[in-house]
Design a protein around this motif. Structure first.
Motif, PDB file in Angstrom:
ATOM      1  N   VAL A  67       9.356  -0.316   7.455  1.00  0.00           N
ATOM      2  CA  VAL A  67      10.517  -0.961   6.820  1.00  0.00           C
ATOM      3  C   VAL A  67      10.424  -2.464   7.008  1.00  0.00           C
ATOM      4  CG1 VAL A  67      13.028  -1.203   6.857  1.00  0.00           C
ATOM      5  CG2 VAL A  67      12.007   1.069   7.039  1.00  0.00           C
ATOM      6  N   ASP A  68      10.047  -2.897   8.209  1.00  0.00           N
ATOM      7  CA  ASP A  68       9.888  -4.324   8.480  1.00  0.00           C
ATOM      8  C   ASP A  68       8.801  -4.940   7.608  1.00  0.00           C
ATOM      9  OD1 ASP A  68      10.546  -6.710  10.030  1.00  0.00           O
ATOM     10  OD2 ASP A  68       8.541  -6.463  10.897  1.00  0.00           O
ATOM     11  N   THR A  69       7.725  -4.202   7.379  1.00  0.00           N
ATOM     12  CA  THR A  69       6.639  -4.685   6.511  1.00  0.00           C
ATOM     13  C   THR A  69       7.149  -4.912   5.090  1.00  0.00           C
ATOM     14  OG1 THR A  69       4.989  -3.523   7.829  1.00  0.00           O
ATOM     15  CG2 THR A  69       4.355  -4.125   5.583  1.00  0.00           C
ATOM     16  N   VAL A  70       7.942  -3.985   4.594  1.00  0.00           N
ATOM     17  CA  VAL A  70       8.495  -4.125   3.242  1.00  0.00           C
ATOM     18  C   VAL A  70       9.470  -5.312   3.189  1.00  0.00           C
ATOM     19  CG1 VAL A  70       9.922  -3.018   1.481  1.00  0.00           C
ATOM     20  CG2 VAL A  70       8.160  -1.706   2.653  1.00  0.00           C
ATOM     21  N   LEU A  71      10.301  -5.449   4.199  1.00  0.00           N
ATOM     22  CA  LEU A  71      11.236  -6.582   4.228  1.00  0.00           C
ATOM     23  C   LEU A  71      10.487  -7.909   4.259  1.00  0.00           C
ATOM     24  CD1 LEU A  71      14.020  -5.324   6.646  1.00  0.00           C
ATOM     25  CD2 LEU A  71      14.241  -5.786   4.207  1.00  0.00           C
ATOM     26  N   ARG A  72       9.422  -7.990   5.051  1.00  0.00           N
ATOM     27  CA  ARG A  72       8.632  -9.224   5.093  1.00  0.00           C
ATOM     28  C   ARG A  72       7.960  -9.487   3.749  1.00  0.00           C
ATOM     29  NH1 ARG A  72       4.521  -8.446   8.564  1.00  0.00           N
ATOM     30  NH2 ARG A  72       5.279  -6.519   9.425  1.00  0.00           N
ATOM     31  N   HIS A  73       7.538  -8.427   3.072  1.00  0.00           N
ATOM     32  CA  HIS A  73       6.907  -8.576   1.761  1.00  0.00           C
ATOM     33  C   HIS A  73       7.866  -9.211   0.747  1.00  0.00           C
ATOM     34  CE1 HIS A  73       4.203  -7.551  -1.562  1.00  0.00           C
ATOM     35  NE2 HIS A  73       5.276  -7.160  -2.223  1.00  0.00           N
ATOM     36  N   TYR A  74       9.133  -8.836   0.819  1.00  0.00           N
ATOM     37  CA  TYR A  74      10.122  -9.324  -0.146  1.00  0.00           C
ATOM     38  C   TYR A  74      10.945 -10.507   0.354  1.00  0.00           C
ATOM     39  CZ  TYR A  74       9.107  -5.391  -3.163  1.00  0.00           C
ATOM     40  OH  TYR A  74       8.473  -4.515  -4.001  1.00  0.00           O
ATOM     41  N   THR A  75      10.629 -11.060   1.522  1.00  0.00           N
ATOM     42  CA  THR A  75      11.411 -12.147   2.098  1.00  0.00           C
ATOM     43  C   THR A  75      11.531 -13.348   1.159  1.00  0.00           C
ATOM     44  OG1 THR A  75      10.922 -11.501   4.359  1.00  0.00           O
ATOM     45  CG2 THR A  75      11.563 -13.783   4.017  1.00  0.00           C
ATOM     46  N   ALA A  76      10.440 -13.790   0.587  1.00  0.00           N
ATOM     47  CA  ALA A  76      10.473 -14.969  -0.294  1.00  0.00           C
ATOM     48  C   ALA A  76      11.360 -14.720  -1.510  1.00  0.00           C
ATOM     49  CB  ALA A  76       9.063 -15.350  -0.731  1.00  0.00           C
ATOM     50  N   HIS A  77      11.264 -13.540  -2.095  1.00  0.00           N
ATOM     51  CA  HIS A  77      12.075 -13.221  -3.275  1.00  0.00           C
ATOM     52  C   HIS A  77      13.552 -13.126  -2.903  1.00  0.00           C
ATOM     53  CE1 HIS A  77      12.694 -11.951  -7.357  1.00  0.00           C
ATOM     54  NE2 HIS A  77      13.333 -10.867  -6.955  1.00  0.00           N
TER      55      HIS A  77
ATOM     56  N   PRO B 215       0.820  -1.217   0.000  1.00  0.00           N
ATOM     57  CA  PRO B 215       0.000   0.000   0.000  1.00  0.00           C
ATOM     58  C   PRO B 215       0.855   1.268   0.000  1.00  0.00           C
ATOM     59  CG  PRO B 215      -0.767  -1.558   1.649  1.00  0.00           C
ATOM     60  CD  PRO B 215       0.515  -2.096   1.111  1.00  0.00           C
ATOM     61  N   PHE B 216       0.366   2.290  -0.672  1.00  0.00           N
ATOM     62  CA  PHE B 216       1.089   3.551  -0.798  1.00  0.00           C
ATOM     63  C   PHE B 216       1.419   4.156   0.565  1.00  0.00           C
ATOM     64  CE2 PHE B 216       1.187   8.192  -1.408  1.00  0.00           C
ATOM     65  CZ  PHE B 216       2.242   8.267  -2.299  1.00  0.00           C
ATOM     66  N   GLU B 217       0.506   4.015   1.523  1.00  0.00           N
ATOM     67  CA  GLU B 217       0.723   4.573   2.861  1.00  0.00           C
ATOM     68  C   GLU B 217       1.950   3.947   3.518  1.00  0.00           C
ATOM     69  OE1 GLU B 217      -2.306   3.093   2.001  1.00  0.00           O
ATOM     70  OE2 GLU B 217      -3.203   4.984   1.401  1.00  0.00           O
ATOM     71  N   ILE B 218       2.138   2.659   3.312  1.00  0.00           N
ATOM     72  CA  ILE B 218       3.304   1.964   3.876  1.00  0.00           C
ATOM     73  C   ILE B 218       4.573   2.477   3.211  1.00  0.00           C
ATOM     74  CG2 ILE B 218       4.446  -0.265   4.138  1.00  0.00           C
ATOM     75  CD1 ILE B 218       2.047  -0.013   5.944  1.00  0.00           C
ATOM     76  N   ILE B 219       4.525   2.679   1.905  1.00  0.00           N
ATOM     77  CA  ILE B 219       5.696   3.189   1.186  1.00  0.00           C
ATOM     78  C   ILE B 219       6.068   4.574   1.699  1.00  0.00           C
ATOM     79  CG2 ILE B 219       6.567   3.927  -1.069  1.00  0.00           C
ATOM     80  CD1 ILE B 219       4.818   1.658  -2.263  1.00  0.00           C
ATOM     81  N   GLU B 220       5.072   5.422   1.906  1.00  0.00           N
ATOM     82  CA  GLU B 220       5.343   6.762   2.443  1.00  0.00           C
ATOM     83  C   GLU B 220       6.014   6.688   3.809  1.00  0.00           C
ATOM     84  OE1 GLU B 220       2.183   9.982   0.820  1.00  0.00           O
ATOM     85  OE2 GLU B 220       1.382   8.528   2.251  1.00  0.00           O
TER      86      GLU B 220
ATOM     87  N   VAL C 102      17.082  -2.002   2.221  1.00  0.00           N
ATOM     88  CA  VAL C 102      16.868  -0.933   3.202  1.00  0.00           C
ATOM     89  C   VAL C 102      17.580   0.342   2.754  1.00  0.00           C
ATOM     90  CG1 VAL C 102      17.311  -0.197   5.573  1.00  0.00           C
ATOM     91  CG2 VAL C 102      16.447  -2.494   5.127  1.00  0.00           C
ATOM     92  N   GLU C 103      18.792   0.192   2.254  1.00  0.00           N
ATOM     93  CA  GLU C 103      19.552   1.351   1.754  1.00  0.00           C
ATOM     94  C   GLU C 103      18.801   2.048   0.619  1.00  0.00           C
ATOM     95  OE1 GLU C 103      23.654   1.927  -0.735  1.00  0.00           O
ATOM     96  OE2 GLU C 103      23.658   0.430   0.867  1.00  0.00           O
ATOM     97  N   ALA C 104      18.273   1.262  -0.309  1.00  0.00           N
ATOM     98  CA  ALA C 104      17.536   1.828  -1.442  1.00  0.00           C
ATOM     99  C   ALA C 104      16.246   2.503  -0.978  1.00  0.00           C
ATOM    100  CB  ALA C 104      17.222   0.734  -2.460  1.00  0.00           C
TER     101      ALA C 104
ATOM    102  N   ILE D 214       9.818   5.334   3.527  1.00  0.00           N
ATOM    103  CA  ILE D 214      10.886   6.240   3.083  1.00  0.00           C
ATOM    104  C   ILE D 214      11.238   7.285   4.130  1.00  0.00           C
ATOM    105  CG2 ILE D 214      10.457   5.873   0.638  1.00  0.00           C
ATOM    106  CD1 ILE D 214       9.142   8.634   0.580  1.00  0.00           C
ATOM    107  N   THR D 215      10.355   7.468   5.143  1.00  0.00           N
ATOM    108  CA  THR D 215      10.700   8.350   6.253  1.00  0.00           C
ATOM    109  C   THR D 215      11.485   7.600   7.318  1.00  0.00           C
ATOM    110  OG1 THR D 215       8.622   7.955   7.433  1.00  0.00           O
ATOM    111  CG2 THR D 215       8.689   9.817   5.883  1.00  0.00           C
ATOM    112  N   GLY D 216      11.621   6.275   7.153  1.00  0.00           N
ATOM    113  CA  GLY D 216      12.435   5.480   8.061  1.00  0.00           C
ATOM    114  C   GLY D 216      11.680   4.868   9.219  1.00  0.00           C
ATOM    115  N   GLU D 217      10.360   4.840   9.157  1.00  0.00           N
ATOM    116  CA  GLU D 217       9.587   4.237  10.244  1.00  0.00           C
ATOM    117  C   GLU D 217       9.894   2.736  10.318  1.00  0.00           C
ATOM    118  OE1 GLU D 217       4.985   3.424  11.230  1.00  0.00           O
ATOM    119  OE2 GLU D 217       5.494   5.473  10.640  1.00  0.00           O
ATOM    120  N   PRO D 218      10.409   2.255  11.453  1.00  0.00           N
ATOM    121  CA  PRO D 218      10.867   0.867  11.567  1.00  0.00           C
ATOM    122  C   PRO D 218       9.813  -0.190  11.238  1.00  0.00           C
ATOM    123  CG  PRO D 218      11.579   2.125  13.467  1.00  0.00           C
ATOM    124  CD  PRO D 218      10.652   3.008  12.689  1.00  0.00           C
ATOM    125  N   GLU D 219       8.571   0.024  11.683  1.00  0.00           N
ATOM    126  CA  GLU D 219       7.527  -0.966  11.415  1.00  0.00           C
ATOM    127  C   GLU D 219       7.212  -1.061   9.927  1.00  0.00           C
ATOM    128  OE1 GLU D 219       4.909   0.999  13.901  1.00  0.00           O
ATOM    129  OE2 GLU D 219       5.769   0.160  15.726  1.00  0.00           O
TER     130      GLU D 219
END
Length: 67
Positions: free
Chosen positions: A23-33, A8-13, A57-59, A16-21
């Motif tokens: 970032v963790d959501t995005v990492l979990r989304h891409y874990t399988a890949h 979701p766009f809200e999570i992306i926003e 995370v850097e990107a 990119i501000t560095g909110e830990p939760e």
């Protein structure tokens, strides 16, 4: 109907501000890949997996909407 494969766009926003939760959501989304990309001779290479997560995370933190 929403596509469940998209983050979701809200999570992306928040990410990119560095909110830990977020970032963790995005990492979990891409874990399988990331695990798939880390495979070598049918085993997961932990060093490669950690490097890919760090690069993601850097990107994320470098990403800007205003470009």
């Amino acid at each position: 109907m929403r596509n469940k494969k998209l983050i979701p766009f809200e999570i992306i926003e928040k990410t990119i501000t560095g909110e830990p939760e977020a970032v963790d959501t995005v990492l979990r989304h891409y874990t399988a890949h990331i695990k798939y990309l880390s495979m070598y001779k049918e085993h997961i290479n932990d060093d490669t997996q950690d490097r890919l997560k760090a690069k993601l995370v850097e990107a994320i933190l470098k990403f800007r909407f205003d470009r």
